[in-house]
Design a protein around this motif. Structure first.
Motif, PDB file in Angstrom:
ATOM      1  N   HIS A   1      -0.442  -0.824  -4.423  1.00  0.00           N
ATOM      2  CA  HIS A   1       0.668  -0.181  -4.525  1.00  0.00           C
ATOM      3  C   HIS A   1       1.350   0.226  -5.799  1.00  0.00           C
ATOM      4  CE1 HIS A   1       1.743   1.092  -0.562  1.00  0.00           C
ATOM      5  NE2 HIS A   1       1.502  -0.061   0.281  1.00  0.00           N
TER       6      HIS A   1
ATOM      7  N   ALA B   1       1.586  -4.415   4.175  1.00  0.00           N
ATOM      8  CA  ALA B   1       2.681  -3.588   3.263  1.00  0.00           C
ATOM      9  C   ALA B   1       2.468  -2.301   3.558  1.00  0.00           C
ATOM     10  CB  ALA B   1       2.307  -4.000   1.777  1.00  0.00           C
TER      11      ALA B   1
ATOM     12  N   HIS C   1      -4.125  -5.031  -1.500  1.00  0.00           N
ATOM     13  CA  HIS C   1      -3.257  -3.818  -1.162  1.00  0.00           C
ATOM     14  C   HIS C   1      -2.075  -3.905  -2.021  1.00  0.00           C
ATOM     15  CE1 HIS C   1      -2.078  -0.897   1.934  1.00  0.00           C
ATOM     16  NE2 HIS C   1      -0.748  -1.640   1.489  1.00  0.00           N
TER      17      HIS C   1
ATOM     18  N   ASP D   1       0.481   4.043   2.594  1.00  0.00           N
ATOM     19  CA  ASP D   1      -0.535   3.676   2.409  1.00  0.00           C
ATOM     20  C   ASP D   1      -1.717   5.102   2.282  1.00  0.00           C
ATOM     21  OD1 ASP D   1       0.246   1.127   2.760  1.00  0.00           O
ATOM     22  OD2 ASP D   1      -0.663   0.860   4.576  1.00  0.00           O
TER      23      ASP D   1
HETATM   24 ZN   LIG Z   1       0.877  -0.766   1.944  1.00  0.00          ZN
END
Ligand SMILES: [Zn+2]
Lengths: 347, 231
Positions: free
Chosen positions: A128, B231, A124, A312
């Motif tokens: 990003h 995150a 993840h 996200d």
């Molecule tokens: Zn994230």
């Protein structure tokens, strides 16, 4: 049974379905050639968790299980493609909430099995870093990425695809976490980032001089935000009549000051051609404005992905999946989920 | 029509495939608790050894719980995704039904008891009917002494099955005289058999209509420590 696809060299026409369920967004996207976002669907759980002032893991997992199939179906419909065109399924396999990750991973592997296409487990954090390429594939290396979210505050030097060096990170709270906690303390609501951002518009950022931690040594690129949160709560307790707009604005200024100063210094130290923002806090309007201003002054390129790409989403998962498929090949179907997965760093 | 059955509501991961000729292949692992890692390769393994191509599957049956939340979600997420990808219908069957069904030849009341952790169990009562069993009490979650009280209130000859009955064997037998026997885990073979009977009656649903049975509200504690990982 058909022979499993074991080799696929992705190219511009390769269609990747991306899936993201690591925290409180259920997302699916179709991305072609690693950077052409054909569709991107995000179903947010923010309202479900708002009453609790934070993400409740079990509630998140239940909501992902319910939302995932319709979100995938919508991503395929909105892409206007036949699902036979999907060449690979990429899904976040960490870091994140374990129960939430497992919903996406289990679904993604089953889709890959049913369609007989490769499965790719995606980091993840790496995704990003890739969100910027979705909007500007011409970005040049080396670049510095400031990744700021509810879980992370990191400065990363990206030397090339998959080549990362950690320049600095938070030693305690993440920036986004500080926003959530201060917003909760000021009764501004959840999530804290947008709440503080809005409240700060009516306040004076210079009203209160909150501390800028770890700024004595300019070459130290680590962050600390827990002291700032304590300073805010102490100040408000001592000055109960203070305007919460002034507190929000001054707190936000303190966070942004530190983030921008360190990102700038990181670019100088590495000779980076540009600074890229990523993560949920990258949607903060003051941070965006200040960082662009600093980049203009220093003559480096400042790149701010759109707000929907900072938070996200699954397009960034599909994009990172495309690159990982090219470099590492498919992930085994016996692979699991990794709640504490770290960014793969150069030795 | 072939049915793929997926079962992961307890410590066990089970996969089976079958149809009108009965169950043609099954796979069960009852130790390790690595549901997500095991399940997809297990589906592959069962299909390959049964010489079944995914395109031949006409329906996906899944254990919808109650059981261990994370484990059962792995199975349900995979089953829903398979059905969606193959554009085929689904059948959801409870883990309690799957545990009771193999004991359909007894005239005692059959009580599947599943370990719910936190010193609690899930249970329901079943009685024999032609061709199977029928649920005669609402599925419940509660401490073992509540189960014992429920058994005492009915005061019928009972056969208890399931990992909850196994784990709390002494406590249960202290409170109520009954037999505790196999099976310990819901059977993927029973899942295919029961789903086949339902499929003949076209009692299937779309993936979106599969509703997990949790029986317990989520623990609404914010885990800031876990949250920091994201995150
Ligand atoms: Zn994230």
């Amino acid at each position: 049974m058909s022979t499993r696809t074991t080799t696929l060299v992705p190219d511009e026409s390769t269609v990747v379905l991306g899936i993201e369920t690591s925290c409180d967004e259920t997302a699916a996207a179709i991305v072609m050639g690693g950077n052409d976002v054909v569709s991107s669907v995000v179903s947010s759980q923010i309202e479900i968790h708002a009453d609790f002032g934070g993400v409740v893991p079990e509630i998140a997992s239940r909501a992902h299980l319910e939302a995932l199939n319709p979100v995938i179906a919508r991503a395929i419909v909105e892409a206007g493609i036949d699902e036979q065109r999907i060449d690979a399924v990429a899904c976040t396999h960490g870091p994140g909430l374990i129960g939430a990750l497992l919903v996406g991973v289990s679904a993604a592997k089953a889709l890959a099995l049913a369609w007989d296409v490769p499965y790719v487990g995606v980091n993840h954090l790496e995704a990003h870093l890739y969100s910027a390429f979705l909007e500007d594939p011409s970005l040049e290396f080396p670049m510095v990425v400031l990744l700021v979210s509810g879980g992370h505050t990191m400065l990363i030097e990206m030397q090339g695809h998959g080549r990362y060096r950690l320049l600095g990170q938070t030693i305690d709270d993440a920036a986004g976490e500080a926003f959530d906690k201060v917003a909760r303390f000021l009764d501004l609501g959840y999530p804290g980032g947008p709440a503080i951002d809005a409240e700060a518009l009516n306040g004076d950022p210079d009203a209160i001089r909150f501390p800028r931690a770890m700024t004595d040594d300019p070459d130290n690129l680590d962050f600390s935000f827990s002291g700032l949160k304590t300073a805010v709560t102490n100040y408000v307790r001592k000055h109960p009549d203070v305007s919460s707009a002034d507190v929000a604005a001054s707190f936000q200024m303190a966070v942004v000051d530190v983030l921008v100063a360190k990102a700038r210094r990181a670019a100088q130290l590495t000779g980076a051609k540009g600074i890229v923002l990523g993560g949920g806090v990258a949607a903060n309007s003051l941070l965006r404005e200040e960082l662009l201003g600093a980049c203009a002054k220093d003559g480096v390129r400042g790149f701010l992905p759109s707000r929907s790409m900072c938070t996200d989403n699954a397009a960034m998962i599909a994009a990172a999946g495309w690159y990982r498929l090219a470099s590492d090949g498919p992930t085994d179907l016996a692979d699991g989920a990794y709640p504490n997965l770290k960014l793969p760093l150069l030795a | 029509m072939l049915i793929l059955g997926i079962e992961s509501a307890t410590e066990q991961v089970g996969v089976a495939v079958g149809g009108h000729e009965g169950v043609i292949a099954t796979f069960e692992v009852t130790r390790g608790r690595r549901h997500a890692e095991i399940l997809t390769p297990a589906i592959e393994f069962v299909l390959r050894n049964a010489d079944v191509d995914v395109s031949e599957i006409g329906c996906v049956a899944v254990d919808i719980g109650p059981g261990l939340f994370t484990g059962m979600r792995v199975g349900i997420a995979a089953a829903k995704a398979m059905a969606q990808a193959l554009r085929i219908p689904m059948i959801g069957i409870t883990s309690l039904d799957l545990l009771a069904f193999p004991s359909r030849h007894t005239d005692r009341v059959v009580v599947p008891v599943i370990d719910a952790r936190k010193s609690e169990v899930f249970w329901a009562m079943y009685r024999q009917v032609p061709g199977g069993v029928q649920q005669v009490s609402t599925p419940t979650v509660g401490p073992v002494d509540e189960l014992v009280a429920d058994l005492l209130a009915r005061s019928q000859e009972a056969l208890l099955v399931g990992d909850g009955a196994e784990r709390y064997r002494d406590e249960i037998l202290d409170g109520y005289r009954c037999e505790i026997d196999a099976p310990v885990h819901p059977s993927p073979g029973a899942l295919v058999q029961l789903a086949h009977a339902k499929a003949l009656r076209e009692e299937w649903v779309r993936p979106n209509e599969i509703e997990p049975i949790y029986l317990r509200a989520p623990d609404a504690q914010i885990n800031w420590a876990t949250r920091e990982q994201r995150a």
